[in-house]
Each structure stands twice: as structure tokens, then as C-alpha cells.
Design an enzyme around this catalytic site. Structure first.
Site, PDB file in Angstrom:
ATOM      1  N   ASN A 144       0.863  -1.180   0.000  1.00  0.00           N
ATOM      2  CA  ASN A 144       0.000   0.000   0.000  1.00  0.00           C
ATOM      3  C   ASN A 144       0.900   1.231   0.000  1.00  0.00           C
ATOM      4  O   ASN A 144       1.495   1.560   1.025  1.00  0.00           O
ATOM      5  CB  ASN A 144      -0.889  -0.034   1.252  1.00  0.00           C
ATOM      6  CG  ASN A 144      -1.656   1.257   1.451  1.00  0.00           C
ATOM      7  OD1 ASN A 144      -1.817   2.042   0.514  1.00  0.00           O
ATOM      8  ND2 ASN A 144      -2.132   1.495   2.665  1.00  0.00           N
ATOM      9  N   LYS A 196       0.118   4.209  -0.084  1.00  0.00           N
ATOM     10  CA  LYS A 196      -0.551   5.340   0.556  1.00  0.00           C
ATOM     11  C   LYS A 196      -0.494   6.568  -0.371  1.00  0.00           C
ATOM     12  O   LYS A 196      -0.535   6.406  -1.581  1.00  0.00           O
ATOM     13  CB  LYS A 196       0.061   5.634   1.926  1.00  0.00           C
ATOM     14  CG  LYS A 196       0.173   4.375   2.800  1.00  0.00           C
ATOM     15  CD  LYS A 196       0.350   4.699   4.240  1.00  0.00           C
ATOM     16  CE  LYS A 196       0.709   3.450   5.027  1.00  0.00           C
ATOM     17  NZ  LYS A 196       0.190   3.468   6.366  1.00  0.00           N
ATOM     18  N   HIS A 206      -9.429   0.553   4.644  1.00  0.00           N
ATOM     19  CA  HIS A 206      -8.172   0.769   5.379  1.00  0.00           C
ATOM     20  C   HIS A 206      -8.462   1.670   6.579  1.00  0.00           C
ATOM     21  O   HIS A 206      -9.295   2.575   6.489  1.00  0.00           O
ATOM     22  CB  HIS A 206      -7.149   1.418   4.446  1.00  0.00           C
ATOM     23  CG  HIS A 206      -5.771   1.439   5.031  1.00  0.00           C
ATOM     24  ND1 HIS A 206      -5.385   2.351   5.981  1.00  0.00           N
ATOM     25  CD2 HIS A 206      -4.703   0.623   4.829  1.00  0.00           C
ATOM     26  CE1 HIS A 206      -4.124   2.109   6.332  1.00  0.00           C
ATOM     27  NE2 HIS A 206      -3.691   1.064   5.642  1.00  0.00           N
ATOM     28  N   GLU A 248      -6.966   4.095   7.745  1.00  0.00           N
ATOM     29  CA  GLU A 248      -6.800   5.529   7.473  1.00  0.00           C
ATOM     30  C   GLU A 248      -8.035   6.091   6.791  1.00  0.00           C
ATOM     31  O   GLU A 248      -8.420   7.237   7.006  1.00  0.00           O
ATOM     32  CB  GLU A 248      -5.515   5.753   6.642  1.00  0.00           C
ATOM     33  CG  GLU A 248      -4.281   5.534   7.513  1.00  0.00           C
ATOM     34  CD  GLU A 248      -3.036   5.105   6.774  1.00  0.00           C
ATOM     35  OE1 GLU A 248      -2.969   5.212   5.545  1.00  0.00           O
ATOM     36  OE2 GLU A 248      -2.105   4.637   7.466  1.00  0.00           O
ATOM     37  N   GLU A 296      -5.262  -5.655  10.450  1.00  0.00           N
ATOM     38  CA  GLU A 296      -4.313  -4.577  10.700  1.00  0.00           C
ATOM     39  C   GLU A 296      -4.649  -3.886  12.019  1.00  0.00           C
ATOM     40  O   GLU A 296      -5.497  -2.973  12.048  1.00  0.00           O
ATOM     41  CB  GLU A 296      -4.385  -3.543   9.574  1.00  0.00           C
ATOM     42  CG  GLU A 296      -4.057  -4.101   8.210  1.00  0.00           C
ATOM     43  CD  GLU A 296      -3.479  -3.036   7.289  1.00  0.00           C
ATOM     44  OE1 GLU A 296      -2.390  -3.262   6.773  1.00  0.00           O
ATOM     45  OE2 GLU A 296      -4.100  -1.971   7.124  1.00  0.00           O
ATOM     46  N   GLY A 305       2.162   1.960  10.867  1.00  0.00           N
ATOM     47  CA  GLY A 305       3.050   3.119  10.765  1.00  0.00           C
ATOM     48  C   GLY A 305       3.720   3.502  12.071  1.00  0.00           C
ATOM     49  O   GLY A 305       4.277   4.597  12.174  1.00  0.00           O
ATOM     50  N   SER A 334       3.415  -2.312  10.346  1.00  0.00           N
ATOM     51  CA  SER A 334       4.868  -2.229  10.552  1.00  0.00           C
ATOM     52  C   SER A 334       5.615  -3.486  10.118  1.00  0.00           C
ATOM     53  O   SER A 334       6.568  -3.912  10.769  1.00  0.00           O
ATOM     54  CB  SER A 334       5.170  -1.888  12.020  1.00  0.00           C
ATOM     55  OG  SER A 334       4.614  -0.635  12.347  1.00  0.00           O
TER      56      SER A 334
HETATM   57  C1  PEP Z   1      -0.777  -0.126   5.836  1.00  0.00           C
HETATM   58  O1  PEP Z   1      -0.703   0.983   5.306  1.00  0.00           O
HETATM   59  O2  PEP Z   1      -1.694  -0.915   5.558  1.00  0.00           O
HETATM   60  C2  PEP Z   1       0.255  -0.496   6.804  1.00  0.00           C
HETATM   61  C3  PEP Z   1       0.176  -1.656   7.402  1.00  0.00           C
HETATM   62  O3  PEP Z   1       1.241   0.429   7.041  1.00  0.00           O
HETATM   63  P1  PEP Z   1       2.668   0.147   7.731  1.00  0.00           P
HETATM   64  O4  PEP Z   1       3.235  -1.113   7.108  1.00  0.00           O
HETATM   65  O5  PEP Z   1       3.486   1.331   7.408  1.00  0.00           O
HETATM   66  O6  PEP Z   1       2.434  -0.055   9.189  1.00  0.00           O
END
Ligand code: PEP
Length: 265
Positions: free
Chosen positions: A13, A15, A105, A107, A177, A183, A223
Site C-alpha cells: 500500500n 498510501k 483501510h 486511514e 491490521e 506506521g 509495521s
Molecule cells: C498499511 O498501510 O496498511 C500499513 C500496514 O502500514 P505500515 O506497514 O506502514 O504499518
């Protein structure tokens, strides 16, 4: 070699990073390297999910190389087919370029007010257009600390994943997630994530039956880097990863390489 019944997925992703020019040059860097890895191991899909404006640029790079199992995904779409919905894109539009779409997601849920009901409508639209939805669910830190993860996951599964037509239930991908891990550099443990993915599979089985639950792919996200991916994909109930920050670095290729190493054991 241990061949999994569910082909693993490593999805990146991107983003809101990489406009068309930057996306094209990054794709030109990683696609050939991913392609070499994909030739080594047939039971893995690698999916690049750039911002909507950069999908065409990345599609062109993928099409130039024609490596197997490197796919393109969108990060979002709207559930309506067309109309006066300024700034949105539909499943039909996404389907012209992509196999996959990330939905719900955290976000999007947090900053753009997406609810389980909206995510469910989007998932149904995606399935009806033969798009593979990667549906994201996960708990907030306060819910995790209060021991409410199971309760939150149950609610999200029952509401975001409702009413799927029987013929499409095996095409669904879920990304677990935990929001506190996205993040933050603080990934869940493989054991903790595995407990939740087992619960998700069980709940999905209650809704759609054992065959659909066995075919369901559940990714971990939060992460993920090349330093921790091996632990996650070694877990029998985790079928890959949704990678955020590390997906726009060369570490993404390393994540795919390590996944293949684990799968080949
Ligand atoms: C994501 O954007 O779905 C995600 C898991 O981000 P990160 O790997 O940066 O934690």
C-alpha cells in the site's frame, strides 16, 4: 517444498506517496527484481497499490515486463457505478487496470469516515466486478489494551463482510491490521496476530461455511519489514502481508524474497 493451499499475497500500500512519474521510476526499479523472484516460486502474488492517479503509470511498467503474478491494486473505490460523485472512482474504472482493491483501510475509516456499512457496499461492488477486495479490519490501541480485540473483530467481520454471494466468498482477502501497529514501528507478535486471524477464519466459516473459510486469505498488516516478515508468514493462519511504509522502498523486494524462503521450507 511445503506448497500452501492458499497462494500467499504480499501487497504494498503506497498510501499517498508517488505521483505518476515517481511511481513509474520506482516500479521500473522493483518490478524486474520481483519478476525474478516470482519465477522462483509460483504460489505467491505480489500486488502493487499506488495512488489512483499513478495506476496507469505502474500498469505500463508491469505490462512491459509481463512477469507472472505481479498485479496492480487500487487503494480505494466507491460503491456506485457512476454519477455525480466528484473525486471518486468506480469498480468498473478500477477493473480496467487492476485485479485488486484495498477497502476499509483504517486511514480511510479514521480520516474519511468510512463505516463497516460503506466498506460492505464497496466489497460487494468489487466482487460483482470480479475485483479481489482486500478488506481491512483491526482494533484501536484502547480496544486492544482493554482486551476488546475479539469483540471489535467480530463486529467488523459480521458487518463489513455481510451478504457476500456464495460464488465469490473464496475470492475475498482480509487484512488484519491492528491500528496501533500501522506506521508505528510496533508490529504485533506473530502469535498475537495469528490468534486474531484464527478468529477471523472461524467467524467467516460461521457466515459462509468451512470451504469458504479454508479458501479465505488473511494477511497481517502493521509495521511489516524484511526484519519481521518471516515470523508472520511462518504462521499457518497468516497468508501474507499488507505492507505500508516498507512497500515504497527496496525493502519490499526483500519482504517478498523472505516470504518465498519461508514458503519453500
Ligand atoms: C498499511 O498501510 O496498511 C500499513 C500496514 O502500514 P505500515 O506497514 O506502514 O504499518
Amino acid at each position: 517444498m511445503n506448497i500452501p493451499s492458499r497462494a500467499a499475497i504480499i501487497a504494498g500500500n503506497w498510501k499517498m506517496y508517488c505521483g505518476p512519474m515517481q511511481a513509474s521510476s520506482f516500479a521500473q526499479e522493483v518490478v524486474p527484481e520481483l519478476g525474478l523472484l516470482m519465477h522462483q516460486y509460483p504460489h505467491l502474488l505480489s500486488i502493487l497499490c499506488p495512488p489512483a492517479i499513478s495506476l496507469t503509470a505502474v500498469r505500463e511498467v508491469i505490462d512491459t515486463h509481463l512477469f507472472p503474478r505481479i498485479e496492480l491494486g487500487a487503494q480505494n473505490m466507491y460503491f456506485e457505478e457512476k454519477g455525480a460523485f466528484t473525486g471518486e472512482i468506480s469498480a468498473t474504472m478500477v477493473r480496467e487496470l487492476c485485479t485488486t482493491v484495498i477497502l476499509g483501510h483504517s486511514e480511510r475509516r479514521t480520516y474519511f469516515g468510512e463505516t463497516d456499512e460503506m466498506v460492505n457496499k464497496k466489497a460487494l461492488a468489487a466482487l460483482n466486478h470480479r475485483l479481489r477486495p482486500i478488506i481491512c479490519i483491526g482494533e484501536h490501541l484502547q480496544e486492544y489494551e482493554a482486551g476488546k480485540t475479539g469483540e471489535v473483530i467480530r463486529f467488523q467481520v459480521q458487518h463489513s463482510l455481510a451478504n457476500f454471494p456464495a460464488q465469490y466468498t473464496s475470492q475475498v482477502v482480509i487484512a488484519y491490521e491492528p491500528i496501533w501497529a500501522i506506521g508505528t514501528g510496533k508490529a504485533a507478535t506473530a502469535e498475537g496476530a495469528g490468534n486474531v486471524t484464527q478468529l477471523i477464519r472461524q467467524l467467516y466459516g460461521e457466515m459462509y461455511g468451512g470451504d469458504a473459510a479454508s479458501a479465505l486469505r488473511i494477511l497481517y498488516g502493521g509495521s511489516v519489514t524484511s526484519a519481521n516478515i518471516s515470523e508472520f508468514v511462518a504462521h499457518p493462519d497468516i497468508d501474507g502481508a499488507l505492507v505500508g511504509g516498507a512497500s515504497i522502498k527496496s525493502d519490499f523486494v526483500e519482504i517478498v524474497r523472505k516470504t518465498i524462503e519461508v514458503m519453500q521450507q
